[in-house]
Design a protein around this motif. Structure first.
Motif, PDB file in Angstrom:
ATOM      1  N   UNK A  95      51.976  25.607   4.081  1.00 17.38           N
ATOM      2  CA  UNK A  95      51.774  26.912   4.710  1.00 17.38           C
ATOM      3  C   UNK A  95      50.447  27.055   5.430  1.00 17.38           C
ATOM      4  N   UNK A  96      50.434  27.948   6.406  1.00 16.07           N
ATOM      5  CA  UNK A  96      49.249  28.137   7.248  1.00 16.07           C
ATOM      6  C   UNK A  96      48.765  29.589   7.263  1.00 16.07           C
ATOM      7  N   UNK A  97      49.311  30.442   6.388  1.00 18.91           N
ATOM      8  CA  UNK A  97      48.941  31.854   6.340  1.00 18.91           C
ATOM      9  C   UNK A  97      48.772  32.290   4.897  1.00 18.91           C
ATOM     10  N   UNK A  98      47.694  33.052   4.645  1.00 20.81           N
ATOM     11  CA  UNK A  98      47.463  33.631   3.325  1.00 20.81           C
ATOM     12  C   UNK A  98      47.108  35.097   3.477  1.00 20.81           C
ATOM     13  N   UNK A  99      47.545  35.923   2.539  1.00 18.47           N
ATOM     14  CA  UNK A  99      47.082  37.302   2.460  1.00 18.47           C
ATOM     15  C   UNK A  99      46.174  37.410   1.240  1.00 18.47           C
ATOM     16  N   UNK A 100      44.972  37.951   1.443  1.00 15.49           N
ATOM     17  CA  UNK A 100      44.016  38.086   0.346  1.00 15.49           C
ATOM     18  C   UNK A 100      43.451  39.506   0.357  1.00 15.49           C
ATOM     19  N   UNK A 101      43.452  40.166  -0.800  1.00 10.92           N
ATOM     20  CA  UNK A 101      42.854  41.493  -0.898  1.00 10.92           C
ATOM     21  C   UNK A 101      41.342  41.390  -0.822  1.00 10.92           C
ATOM     22  N   UNK A 102      40.739  42.366  -0.118  1.00 10.87           N
ATOM     23  CA  UNK A 102      39.287  42.512  -0.104  1.00 10.87           C
ATOM     24  C   UNK A 102      38.971  43.832  -0.799  1.00 10.87           C
ATOM     25  N   UNK A 103      38.135  43.796  -1.823  1.00 12.43           N
ATOM     26  CA  UNK A 103      37.772  45.002  -2.571  1.00 12.43           C
ATOM     27  C   UNK A 103      36.283  44.945  -2.892  1.00 12.43           C
ATOM     28  N   UNK A 104      35.585  46.029  -2.534  1.00 16.88           N
ATOM     29  CA  UNK A 104      34.146  46.072  -2.801  1.00 16.88           C
ATOM     30  C   UNK A 104      33.397  44.953  -2.096  1.00 16.88           C
ATOM     31  N   UNK A 105      33.869  44.547  -0.935  1.00 21.36           N
ATOM     32  CA  UNK A 105      33.191  43.504  -0.170  1.00 21.36           C
ATOM     33  C   UNK A 105      33.403  42.102  -0.704  1.00 21.36           C
ATOM     34  N   UNK A 106      34.322  41.972  -1.661  1.00 16.64           N
ATOM     35  CA  UNK A 106      34.599  40.647  -2.233  1.00 16.64           C
ATOM     36  C   UNK A 106      36.073  40.306  -2.096  1.00 16.64           C
ATOM     37  N   UNK A 107      36.353  39.018  -2.107  1.00 14.08           N
ATOM     38  CA  UNK A 107      37.742  38.558  -2.139  1.00 14.08           C
ATOM     39  C   UNK A 107      38.280  38.795  -3.539  1.00 14.08           C
ATOM     40  N   UNK A 108      39.466  39.422  -3.624  1.00  9.90           N
ATOM     41  CA  UNK A 108      40.072  39.608  -4.930  1.00  9.90           C
ATOM     42  C   UNK A 108      40.995  38.430  -5.202  1.00  9.90           C
ATOM     43  N   UNK A 109      40.476  37.485  -5.970  1.00 12.13           N
ATOM     44  CA  UNK A 109      41.221  36.262  -6.276  1.00 12.13           C
ATOM     45  C   UNK A 109      41.351  36.119  -7.781  1.00 12.13           C
ATOM     46  N   UNK A 110      42.367  35.394  -8.202  1.00 20.12           N
ATOM     47  CA  UNK A 110      42.507  35.090  -9.616  1.00 20.12           C
ATOM     48  C   UNK A 110      41.380  34.186 -10.073  1.00 20.12           C
TER      49      UNK A 110
END
Ligand code: ZN
Length: 134
Positions: A95-110
């Motif tokens: 895959x060539x596309x990702x959706x990532x949440x941004x919260x409080x100026x940070x990436x929300x990642x596991x």
């Protein structure tokens, strides 16, 4: 926030390589409001994925890319004398596309999720685009 995408350049050094770009992407979004960001590459012989990024994992990705489809060679696709059909298949599968949440100026990642660029036909200069969505 600007609605313009931000591009970062990533230079791969090996023919098959996993590169952790989480830090570079994180720098882009520090001033962004809470939103969802599209992280994408417009390439057909690389991929962008979420995965752990310890040294062993990066080596494992490179090894899988090198050997997974090796038994199927040669591939039929030929482009400008570059037989990189295998790289296109790996790119499409990963895959060539990702959706990532941004919260409080940070990436929300596991906890173990990092953003990895997977190079399947390097070395090349790659561009990763980060686009703020609503
Ligand atoms: Zn090709």
């Amino acid at each position: 926030v600007t609605r313009e995408p931000v591009s970062i350049r990533v230079a791969s050094r090996g023919s098959r390589e996993a590169i952790d770009v989480t830090g570079q992407v994180a720098e882009v979004v520090t001033s962004w409001p809470d939103l969802v960001a599209l992280v994408s590459i417009d390439h057909t012989s690389a991929a962008i994925v979420l995965a752990p990024s310890d040294d062993g994992m990066l080596a494992d990705f490179a090894r899988v890319a090198e050997r997974w489809l090796a038994a199927l060679r040669p591939f039929e696709h030929l482009e400008a004398n570059n037989p990189n059909g295998e790289a296109h298949v790996l790119s499409a599968f990963a895959g060539t596309r990702l959706l990532v949440e941004v919260a409080g100026g940070s990436l929300r990642l596991g906890r173990w999720q990092r953003i990895l660029l997977l190079e399947f036909d390097g070395p090349q200069e790659r561009t990763v685009r980060i686009l703020p969505l609503a």
